[in-house]
Design an enzyme around this catalytic site. Structure first.
Site, PDB file in Angstrom:
ATOM      1  NE  ARG A  15      -8.381  10.934   5.889  1.00  0.00           N
ATOM      2  CZ  ARG A  15      -8.353  10.895   4.559  1.00  0.00           C
ATOM      3  NH1 ARG A  15      -7.218  11.016   3.909  1.00  0.00           N
ATOM      4  NH2 ARG A  15      -9.463  10.715   3.886  1.00  0.00           N
ATOM      5  CG  ASN A 226      -5.403   7.581   2.781  1.00  0.00           C
ATOM      6  OD1 ASN A 226      -4.264   7.267   3.104  1.00  0.00           O
ATOM      7  ND2 ASN A 226      -5.724   7.907   1.544  1.00  0.00           N
TER       8      ASN A 226
HETATM    9  C1  UD1 Z   1       2.501   9.986  -1.322  1.00  0.00           C
HETATM   10  C2  UD1 Z   1       3.354  10.694  -2.370  1.00  0.00           C
HETATM   11  C3  UD1 Z   1       2.430  11.445  -3.320  1.00  0.00           C
HETATM   12  C4  UD1 Z   1       1.457  10.489  -3.956  1.00  0.00           C
HETATM   13  C5  UD1 Z   1       0.680   9.731  -2.881  1.00  0.00           C
HETATM   14  C6  UD1 Z   1      -0.143   8.637  -3.525  1.00  0.00           C
HETATM   15  C7  UD1 Z   1       5.471  11.258  -1.316  1.00  0.00           C
HETATM   16  C8  UD1 Z   1       6.276  12.345  -0.678  1.00  0.00           C
HETATM   17  N1  UD1 Z   1       4.244  11.600  -1.710  1.00  0.00           N
HETATM   18  O1  UD1 Z   1       1.864  11.005  -0.573  1.00  0.00           O
HETATM   19  O2  UD1 Z   1       3.214  12.068  -4.343  1.00  0.00           O
HETATM   20  O3  UD1 Z   1       0.556  11.197  -4.803  1.00  0.00           O
HETATM   21  O4  UD1 Z   1       1.583   9.115  -1.944  1.00  0.00           O
HETATM   22  O5  UD1 Z   1      -0.962   8.017  -2.584  1.00  0.00           O
HETATM   23  O6  UD1 Z   1       5.969  10.168  -1.461  1.00  0.00           O
HETATM   24  N2  UD1 Z   1       5.163   5.695   4.756  1.00  0.00           N
HETATM   25  C9  UD1 Z   1       6.120   5.079   5.536  1.00  0.00           C
HETATM   26  N3  UD1 Z   1       6.989   5.842   6.255  1.00  0.00           N
HETATM   27  C10 UD1 Z   1       6.952   7.189   6.209  1.00  0.00           C
HETATM   28  C11 UD1 Z   1       5.979   7.811   5.405  1.00  0.00           C
HETATM   29  C12 UD1 Z   1       5.108   7.046   4.691  1.00  0.00           C
HETATM   30  O7  UD1 Z   1       6.187   3.856   5.593  1.00  0.00           O
HETATM   31  O8  UD1 Z   1       7.799   7.794   6.868  1.00  0.00           O
HETATM   32  C13 UD1 Z   1       4.237   4.843   3.995  1.00  0.00           C
HETATM   33  C14 UD1 Z   1       2.809   4.977   4.470  1.00  0.00           C
HETATM   34  O9  UD1 Z   1       2.531   3.988   5.447  1.00  0.00           O
HETATM   35  C15 UD1 Z   1       2.023   4.748   3.188  1.00  0.00           C
HETATM   36  C16 UD1 Z   1       2.947   5.274   2.105  1.00  0.00           C
HETATM   37  O10 UD1 Z   1       4.245   5.286   2.656  1.00  0.00           O
HETATM   38  O11 UD1 Z   1       1.820   3.367   2.939  1.00  0.00           O
HETATM   39  C17 UD1 Z   1       2.563   6.659   1.612  1.00  0.00           C
HETATM   40  O12 UD1 Z   1       2.680   7.595   2.655  1.00  0.00           O
HETATM   41  P1  UD1 Z   1       1.666   8.796   2.822  1.00  0.00           P
HETATM   42  O13 UD1 Z   1       2.056   9.564   4.010  1.00  0.00           O
HETATM   43  O14 UD1 Z   1       0.265   8.305   2.758  1.00  0.00           O
HETATM   44  O15 UD1 Z   1       2.011   9.654   1.510  1.00  0.00           O
HETATM   45  P2  UD1 Z   1       1.123  10.748   0.839  1.00  0.00           P
HETATM   46  O16 UD1 Z   1       1.241  12.018   1.603  1.00  0.00           O
HETATM   47  O17 UD1 Z   1      -0.240  10.233   0.583  1.00  0.00           O
HETATM   48 CA    CA Z   2      -1.553   8.475   1.356  1.00  0.00          CA
END
Ligand code: UD1
Ligand code: CA
Length: 447
Positions: A15, A226
Site C-alpha cells: 500500500r 501501511n
Molecule cells: C499483524 C497481526 C495482527 C495484528 C497486526 C497489528 C499476525 C498474524 N497478525 O497483522 O494480529 O493486529 O499485525 O498491526 O501476526 N512480516 C514479515 N514477514 C511475513 C509477514 C509479515 O516480516 O512473512 C512483517 C511485516 O513486514 C510487518 C509485520 O510483520 O512489519 C506485520 O505483518 P502484516 O502483514 O502487516 O500483519 P497484519 O496482517 O497487519
Molecule cells: Ca500490518
C-alpha cells in the site's frame, strides 16, 4: 533479564506503492525501522535481529548504519509473521534470555510500555502488547478467558462475536526465546490467509499449560504504517511530541506547529526558534541561541548566544562557536566559525575556517570547488573581508588583514595586509551625459 529484539520488516508494504521497502520510509529524517530499533533500544538488548525480505540489502545497510552490531536474517518468502520470527532462530541459537518481537513499521512504542512488558514477564510466560481500538478494523483480536490471554484471532478468521471485541493485538510479543521458537514450530497455516500466524502461539502455549497476559498501551503508540497517508500521520504525531518535549526542555517557539524536528535534534534551554524552521538530522543547538524564521539546519552545531537567520542554511559540518551571527541568505557548509564572527548577508562559506571576531562582508563567497576537487579557505582572527569578495581556495587570509570589496583573492594575504584584487577605477569626464543624450535621441527616432 537479557533481551534480544526481533524486528520484522520483510513485508512488501504494497500500500505504500513504492520502490523503497516500507520500513525505510522516513519519519523525522530516519527510516521507520530505525525508530523501531531506537524504541527497542530502551531494553538495552544483547542482540538485535532484523528480519528482512523485500529490499533486504537496503534494509541491512540502513539497520547497520544505525547499529553495526545488528544481525539481518533473510526471509526470502513472506509466509507469515511466525515464519518471519523463525528466521531469527539461528542468529539467537546461543541466546537464552527473552525475545521481544517488534514490527519495523510500528515505530512509536514507548520505553515505559516495554518496561511494563518486561515486568509482566516475571509472572507470565508470554506477554502480548494490546490496545483498545477506537475502530478495531482488521486488527487481530485478543480473546481473554478468566484472567489469562486465551488466544488471538485474526480478523479474517474471526466470528462476528469475536469481531465485536475491541481489545486488539499490536503484534509486539515477549517470551523466553527458546520457548518462543518451540511454540512457533507448532504453528501451521490452515487459516483464511494460508499464513503462519505468530498469533497462533498463544492458543498453543495455553494448551501446553503456559500462561499468557496482555499489557495495554495507547492506540497511538502502536500506530502501524501501511500507506503514505499513515506515514504522514506518523510524522505529524512525531512532530507534535517533539515540539512538546522541546517546550518542556525550555525552548520557546513562537509558532511551534511550523517548526520541524529530526529524530535526533538537540536544543538547549532558553533558545528561541522563530516560525518556519526545519531541522534535518544531526543538529545540536546550545542554550540561549536564536534561530530566526525560515532557516534550514542539518548536521551542524550552534553554540550558546549565536543568532542564525532569518533565511539561513546551515549544512553538514557547520560549527558555530559562541556568539556567532549568521544572517539572511547565508549558506554555511563544513566550516568552523570562531566566537563572535559575523557572516551577515548573502554569502556562501564552504570548507572554511573563520577566526574569532572576523567580519565577512555581504556577498562573500568561498570558491571551494574547482570542478573536481574541494579546497579550503582559512581566515584568521579580526579579519575584515570586504563585500563581494571571491576567496578562491585554497587560500589563507592572515589575522587582522582586510580585503577590498569586489576583490577576487587568489593568493594568500599576510596578516595585517590589505588585499585589493579588482580592476582599477577610471572616471571619464561627462561621458554619461553624452551617452544618455545619444540613446534618448535614438529612442525618439523610433528605432
Ligand atoms: C499483524 C497481526 C495482527 C495484528 C497486526 C497489528 C499476525 C498474524 N497478525 O497483522 O494480529 O493486529 O499485525 O498491526 O501476526 N512480516 C514479515 N514477514 C511475513 C509477514 C509479515 O516480516 O512473512 C512483517 C511485516 O513486514 C510487518 C509485520 O510483520 O512489519 C506485520 O505483518 P502484516 O502483514 O502487516 O500483519 P497484519 O496482517 O497487519
Ligand atoms: Ca500490518
Amino acid at each position: 533479564m537479557t533481551t534480544a529484539l526481533i524486528i520484522l520488516g520483510a513485508g512488501m508494504g504494497t500500500r505504500m506503492n513504492s520502490e523503497l521497502p516500507k520500513v525505510l520510509h522516513q519519519i523525522a529524517g530516519a527510516p521507520m525501522l530505525v525508530h523501531a530499533m531506537k524504541s527497542g533500544g530502551a531494553l538495552d538488548p544483547a542482540h538485535t535481529v532484523i528480519v528482512a525480505g523485500h529490499g533486504a540489502d537496503l534494509v541491512e545497510a540502513a539497520a547497520k548504519a544505525y547499529d553495526p552490531d545488528v544481525t539481518v536474517a533473510i526471509q526470502s518468502e513472506q509466509l507469515g509473521t511466525a515464519h518471519a520470527v523463525s528466521q531469527a532462530r539461528s542468529a539467537l541459537a546461543d541466546f537464552d534470555g527473552d525475545a521481544l518481537v517488534l514490527y519495523g513499521d510500528t515505530p512509536f512504542i514507548r520505553a515505559e510500555t516495554l518496561a511494563a512488558m518486561t515486568a509482566a514477564r516475571l509472572t507470565h510466560d508470554i506477554v502480548v502488547l494490546g490496545f483498545e481500538a477506537a475502530d478495531a478494523g482488521r486488527y487481530g483480536r485478543l480473546i481473554l478467558k478468566d484472567d489469562q490471554l486465551d488466544r488471538i484471532v485474526e480478523f479474517k478468521d474471526a466470528t462476528d462475536a469475536e469481531r465485536g471485541v475491541n481489545l486488539c493485538n499490536s503484534g509486539v510479543v515477549a517470551a523466553n526465546a527458546a520457548t518462543l521458537f518451540d511454540l512457533i514450530d507448532a504453528v501451521g497455516n490452515e487459516n483464511a490467509a494460508s499464513e503462519y500466524y505468530l498469533t497462533d502461539i498463544i492458543s498453543i502455549a495455553r494448551a501446553r499449560g503456559l500462561s499468557a497476559t496482555v499489557v495495554r498501551c495507547d492506540e497511538a503508540e502502536t500506530l502501524g504504517i501501511n500507506s503514505r497517508s499513515e506515514l504522514a500521520q506518523a510524522e505529524a504525531l512525531f512532530q507534535a511530541n517533539a515540539r512538546q518535549m522541546a517546550q518542556e526542555d525550555g525552548v520557546t517557539m513562537i509558532a511551534p506547529e511550523t517548526v520541524f524536528f529530526a529524530h535526533d535534534t538537540v536544543i538547549g534551554r532558553d533558545t528561541v526558534i522563530e516560525p518556519n524552521v526545519v531541522f534535518g538530522p544531526d543538529v545540536t543547538i546550545e542554550s540561549s541561541t536564536t534561530i530566526r524564521a525560515f532557516s534550514h539546519l542539518e548536521g551542524c552545531h550552534v553554540s550558546r548566544g549565536s543568532v542564525v537567520g532569518p533565511y539561513a542554511r546551515l549544512r553538514p559540518g557547520a560549527e558555530l562557536a559562541e556568539n556567532v551571527k549568521v544572517g539572511n541568505f547565508v549558506e554555511i557548509k563544513n566550516a568552523q566559525i570562531a566566537a563572535g564572527a559575523k557572516v551577515n548577508h548573502l554569502s556562501y562559506i564552504g570548507d572554511a575556517t573563520i577566526g574569532a571576531r572576523s567580519n565577512i562582508g555581504a556577498g562573500t563567497i568561498t570558491c571551494n570547488y574547482d570542478g573536481v576537487f574541494k579546497h579550503h579557505t582559512t581566515i584568521g582572527e579580526d579579519v575584515f573581508i570586504g563585500s563581494n569578495t571571491m576567496l578562491v581556495a585554497p587560500v589563507t587570509v592572515g589575522d587582522a588583514a582586510m580585503t577590498g570589496s569586489g576583490s577576487v583573492v587568489t593568493r594568500d594575504v599576510p596578516a595585517g595586509d590589505l588585499a585589493v584584487g579588482r580592476a582599477k577605477q577610471e572616471n571619464k569626464a561627462g561621458f554619461a551625459v553624452r551617452l544618455f543624450d545619444k540613446l534618448r535621441a535614438l529612442k525618439a527616432k523610433g528605432s
